[in-house]
Write a protein that holds these residues in place. Structure first.
Motif, mmCIF file in Angstrom:
data_model
loop_
_atom_site.group_PDB
_atom_site.id
_atom_site.type_symbol
_atom_site.label_atom_id
_atom_site.label_comp_id
_atom_site.label_asym_id
_atom_site.label_seq_id
_atom_site.Cartn_x
_atom_site.Cartn_y
_atom_site.Cartn_z
ATOM 1 N N LEU A 53 19.564 38.162 39.036
ATOM 2 C CA LEU A 53 20.975 38.111 38.652
ATOM 3 C C LEU A 53 21.512 39.521 38.404
ATOM 4 C CD1 LEU A 53 23.591 36.742 37.753
ATOM 5 C CD2 LEU A 53 22.538 36.376 35.512
ATOM 6 N N LEU A 54 20.761 40.332 37.662
ATOM 7 C CA LEU A 54 21.203 41.702 37.385
ATOM 8 C C LEU A 54 21.304 42.518 38.671
ATOM 9 C CD1 LEU A 54 19.142 42.443 34.136
ATOM 10 C CD2 LEU A 54 21.568 41.851 34.328
ATOM 11 N N LEU A 55 20.326 42.339 39.575
ATOM 12 C CA LEU A 55 20.404 43.047 40.854
ATOM 13 C C LEU A 55 21.617 42.592 41.651
ATOM 14 C CD1 LEU A 55 19.237 44.913 43.031
ATOM 15 C CD2 LEU A 55 17.829 42.990 43.815
ATOM 16 N N GLY A 56 21.867 41.276 41.689
ATOM 17 C CA GLY A 56 23.009 40.767 42.428
ATOM 18 C C GLY A 56 24.329 41.299 41.887
ATOM 19 N N LEU A 57 24.471 41.327 40.573
ATOM 20 C CA LEU A 57 25.710 41.856 39.973
ATOM 21 C C LEU A 57 25.878 43.342 40.284
ATOM 22 C CD1 LEU A 57 25.594 40.056 36.510
ATOM 23 C CD2 LEU A 57 27.142 39.562 38.410
ATOM 24 N N TRP A 58 24.760 44.077 40.283
ATOM 25 C CA TRP A 58 24.838 45.505 40.599
ATOM 26 C C TRP A 58 25.228 45.717 42.056
ATOM 27 C CZ3 TRP A 58 21.508 48.688 43.676
ATOM 28 C CH2 TRP A 58 21.757 50.061 43.550
ATOM 29 N N LEU A 59 24.682 44.890 42.950
ATOM 30 C CA LEU A 59 25.030 45.009 44.367
ATOM 31 C C LEU A 59 26.470 44.579 44.644
ATOM 32 C CD1 LEU A 59 21.741 43.629 45.980
ATOM 33 C CD2 LEU A 59 22.518 46.004 45.964
ATOM 34 N N LEU A 60 26.988 43.663 43.825
ATOM 35 C CA LEU A 60 28.367 43.193 44.004
ATOM 36 C C LEU A 60 29.383 44.167 43.411
ATOM 37 C CD1 LEU A 60 30.160 40.775 44.946
ATOM 38 C CD2 LEU A 60 29.898 39.842 42.631
ATOM 39 N N ARG A 61 28.972 44.957 42.448
ATOM 40 C CA ARG A 61 29.893 45.798 41.688
ATOM 41 C C ARG A 61 30.787 46.681 42.546
ATOM 42 N NH1 ARG A 61 29.485 50.801 38.701
ATOM 43 N NH2 ARG A 61 30.853 50.740 36.870
ATOM 44 N N PRO A 62 30.276 47.353 43.598
ATOM 45 C CA PRO A 62 31.178 48.214 44.381
ATOM 46 C C PRO A 62 32.345 47.466 45.020
ATOM 47 C CG PRO A 62 28.879 48.690 44.909
ATOM 48 C CD PRO A 62 28.883 47.444 44.083
ATOM 49 N N TYR A 63 32.177 46.178 45.288
ATOM 50 C CA TYR A 63 33.215 45.408 45.968
ATOM 51 C C TYR A 63 34.256 44.826 45.010
ATOM 52 C CZ TYR A 63 29.914 45.650 49.844
ATOM 53 O OH TYR A 63 29.060 46.093 50.809
ATOM 54 N N VAL A 64 33.915 44.713 43.739
ATOM 55 C CA VAL A 64 34.829 44.079 42.772
ATOM 56 C C VAL A 64 35.325 45.061 41.733
ATOM 57 C CG1 VAL A 64 33.711 41.836 43.091
ATOM 58 C CG2 VAL A 64 32.947 43.337 41.242
ATOM 59 N N ARG A 65 34.932 46.339 41.844
ATOM 60 C CA ARG A 65 35.375 47.341 40.873
ATOM 61 C C ARG A 65 36.901 47.448 40.889
ATOM 62 N NH1 ARG A 65 33.018 51.547 42.852
ATOM 63 N NH2 ARG A 65 31.062 51.395 41.666
ATOM 64 N N GLY A 66 37.501 47.310 39.737
ATOM 65 C CA GLY A 66 38.953 47.401 39.618
ATOM 66 C C GLY A 66 39.692 46.101 39.881
ATOM 67 N N ALA A 67 39.001 45.075 40.395
ATOM 68 C CA ALA A 67 39.652 43.780 40.661
ATOM 69 C C ALA A 67 39.749 42.964 39.381
ATOM 70 C CB ALA A 67 38.871 43.012 41.719
ATOM 71 N N ARG A 68 40.748 42.122 39.299
ATOM 72 C CA ARG A 68 40.949 41.259 38.130
ATOM 73 C C ARG A 68 40.527 39.837 38.456
ATOM 74 N NH1 ARG A 68 46.726 41.624 35.482
ATOM 75 N NH2 ARG A 68 45.584 40.189 34.106
ATOM 76 N N ALA A 69 39.865 39.209 37.497
ATOM 77 C CA ALA A 69 39.459 37.808 37.666
ATOM 78 C C ALA A 69 40.617 36.893 37.302
ATOM 79 C CB ALA A 69 38.251 37.499 36.789
ATOM 80 N N ASP A 70 40.830 35.878 38.103
ATOM 81 C CA ASP A 70 41.884 34.887 37.859
ATOM 82 C C ASP A 70 41.274 33.495 38.019
ATOM 83 O OD1 ASP A 70 44.171 33.434 37.545
ATOM 84 O OD2 ASP A 70 45.154 34.139 39.379
ATOM 85 N N LEU A 71 41.132 32.785 36.907
ATOM 86 C CA LEU A 71 40.511 31.464 36.930
ATOM 87 C C LEU A 71 41.513 30.351 37.204
ATOM 88 C CD1 LEU A 71 38.017 31.707 33.923
ATOM 89 C CD2 LEU A 71 37.784 32.548 36.260
ATOM 90 N N ARG A 72 42.799 30.656 37.166
ATOM 91 C CA ARG A 72 43.815 29.597 37.290
ATOM 92 C C ARG A 72 43.746 28.821 38.595
ATOM 93 N NH1 ARG A 72 49.017 33.114 35.977
ATOM 94 N NH2 ARG A 72 47.763 34.513 37.289
ATOM 95 N N PRO A 73 43.482 29.470 39.752
ATOM 96 C CA PRO A 73 43.411 28.664 40.989
ATOM 97 C C PRO A 73 42.353 27.565 40.936
ATOM 98 C CG PRO A 73 43.612 31.001 41.514
ATOM 99 C CD PRO A 73 43.396 30.910 40.034
ATOM 100 N N TYR A 74 41.239 27.793 40.218
ATOM 101 C CA TYR A 74 40.181 26.792 40.139
ATOM 102 C C TYR A 74 40.562 25.609 39.252
ATOM 103 C CZ TYR A 74 37.176 30.238 42.364
ATOM 104 O OH TYR A 74 36.633 31.126 43.249
ATOM 105 N N LEU A 75 41.574 25.791 38.443
ATOM 106 C CA LEU A 75 41.970 24.743 37.505
ATOM 107 C C LEU A 75 43.194 23.965 37.980
ATOM 108 C CD1 LEU A 75 41.561 26.819 34.201
ATOM 109 C CD2 LEU A 75 39.911 25.280 35.273
ATOM 110 N N ARG A 76 43.790 24.407 39.093
ATOM 111 C CA ARG A 76 44.989 23.749 39.584
ATOM 112 C C ARG A 76 44.660 22.495 40.366
ATOM 113 N NH1 ARG A 76 47.372 29.344 41.827
ATOM 114 N NH2 ARG A 76 48.218 30.188 39.871
ATOM 115 N N ARG A 77 45.553 21.531 40.272
ATOM 116 C CA ARG A 77 45.418 20.331 41.099
ATOM 117 C C ARG A 77 45.652 20.698 42.560
ATOM 118 N NH1 ARG A 77 48.968 14.744 40.340
ATOM 119 N NH2 ARG A 77 47.900 13.548 41.963
ATOM 120 N N GLY A 78 44.800 20.153 43.429
ATOM 121 C CA GLY A 78 44.914 20.448 44.847
ATOM 122 C C GLY A 78 44.052 21.602 45.299
ATOM 123 N N HIS A 79 43.264 22.180 44.399
ATOM 124 C CA HIS A 79 42.334 23.237 44.795
ATOM 125 C C HIS A 79 41.422 22.715 45.906
ATOM 126 C CE1 HIS A 79 39.530 26.536 44.643
ATOM 127 N NE2 HIS A 79 38.550 25.755 44.226
#
Length: 408
Positions: free
Chosen positions: A177-203
């Motif tokens: 898990l730690l390795l995966g997060l480290w490998l993912l970090r360059p691609y998500v640096r500076g991006a904001r997480a938005d959980l609202r789409p997962y909670l909307r009806r019709g997702h």
């Protein structure tokens, strides 16, 4: 080899590493446990498999459909955040349920609740790397996961409790898990997480969850129900037998993942059906061949694989082998429909998956664990027959590329 070819090879190897992890976890747990201990571990592992599939359907499949390069960073960060939050909530529910359930099953579910966020998030990162077209990063993390879990379980003492094995299995996911997060970090640096789409009806994930629930989750939950309302030993026998056919799952999943683009280039229905029918016959023959080899396996070798669970598992090997033979044909029938008529699969999944559950429960009521296994065979055979009949009735139209999943 081209970059696309290397990515395809890395994807297949990653699927193989993930499948090998599942197989070896169950083999090691069976060898370390008593029959009742492995039955309790199997119930927990079936529950985990259902939750893993739900997360794959609701989050993973929507992530890999994202095509806009500028959105991949925020989408991947949001997917990881939602998986972490949802798995933590599910873990609390499982821990509470485990505290109420008696005996080894209860403590094993309590242990699963404690480690669920680690294992679900570690697996969920695979879909982020797939969307980012960097499957080699997923392969690196999943290979580390395989090495860590095998090493951790291999040093456990014989007779270890199901709860202990679940905790060791779950905590061993932390390095990957730690390795995966480290490998993912360059691609998500500076991006904001938005959980609202997962909670909307019709997702979009809601539709995928329905397909998973009726196509895969229903039979898994039915097996879990046997352990809850009948006997956990039934789960141990069925899960032990299925484990031995794990390498075939790699072939089924690889065919489902990589065949649609190839089939999409074929000229018309006749060529597509000819190709998928040949593939189905090959996969079916492999299933029958593996079943015959396992059935002929000497008992002492079988006990080396599954320990005390081997006698119960070997009794259902003929049925499990027959199921995998018809699954090969059925998977390719659904693959054909996904390419030629993508909307034709949901109704088949709903009707015949529910029939499979009914046959499973009726078979157990009439003839015990062996009857339950043959009930699954009957359900898979009817689903495959109905799918090929639906293919036969399709008009001769050009293919439409899509995706498929194994018939169970």
């Amino acid at each position: 080899m081209s970059r696309r070819g290397l990515a395809a090879v890395a994807s297949v190897l990653d699927q193989a590493a993930s499948s090998a992890t599942n197989i070896l976890v169950l083999v090691l747990a069976a060898r370390l446990s008593s029959v009742s201990g492995f039955a309790a571990f199997s119930m927990v592992y079936v529950a985990f498999s259902v939750l893993l599939g739900l997360n794959m359907a609701y989050v993973g499949q929507t992530v890999v459909l994202e095509k806009t390069a500028e959105r991949l960073g925020p989408v991947c960060r949001s997917a990881a955040a939602f998986t972490g939050a949802a798995s933590a909530a599910a873990g609390l529910v499982l821990a509470a349920a485990g505290a109420l359930l008696p005996g080894a099953v209860g403590t094993a579910f309590l242990a699963l609740g404690c480690v669920l966020p680690l294992v679900l998030l570690q697996d969920g990162l695979r879909y982020c790397f797939s969307a980012l077209r960097t499957p080699q990063r997923a392969l690196a993390a999943d290979t580390l996961r395989l090495v860590c879990v095998v090493a951790a379980l291999a040093v456990q003492p014989a007779g270890a409790s199901a709860a202990r094995l679940v905790l060791v299995w779950g905590l061993s996911a932390l390095p990957a898990l730690l390795l995966g997060l480290w490998l993912l970090r360059p691609y998500v640096r500076g991006a904001r997480a938005d959980l609202r789409p997962y909670l909307r009806r019709g997702h979009l994930g809601q539709r995928f969850v329905v397909e998973f629930a009726v196509g895969n989750g229903s039979s898994q939950l039915a097996v879990l129900g046997l352990g809850t309302f009948a006997t956990p030993l039934a789960v141990g026998a069925l899960r032990g037998a299925t484990t031995l056919f794990g390498p075939l799952n790699v072939l089924f999943n690889s065919a489902s993942a990589f065949a649609p683009p190839v089939l999409g280039r074929l000229p018309g229905k006749r060529a597509v059906v000819r190709a998928t029918l040949v593939l189905g016959l090959v996969l079916g023959a492999l299933g029958a061949g593996v079943a015959a080899a396992l059935y002929a396996l000497p008992d002492r070798w079988g006990r080396q694989l599954l320990g005390d669970t081997w006698p119960a598992a070997s009794a259902v090997l003929p049925a499990t082998g027959a199921q995998y033979a018809v699954m090969g044909l059925g998977t390719c029938a659904l693959l054909t429909l996904r390419v030629l008529a993508p909307k034709a699969t949901l109704s088949l999944q709903v009707v015949f998956s529910l029939l499979s559950v009914a046959f499973l429960l009726a078979g157990y009521a009439a003839w015990g664990v062996t009857g339950a296994a043959w009930g699954l065979v009957l359900g898979s055979a009817l689903k495959a027959t109905a799918a090929w009949w639906r293919v036969h009735r399709l008009p001769a139209a050009g293919p439409v590329c899509g995706a498929a999943r194994p018939v169970e």
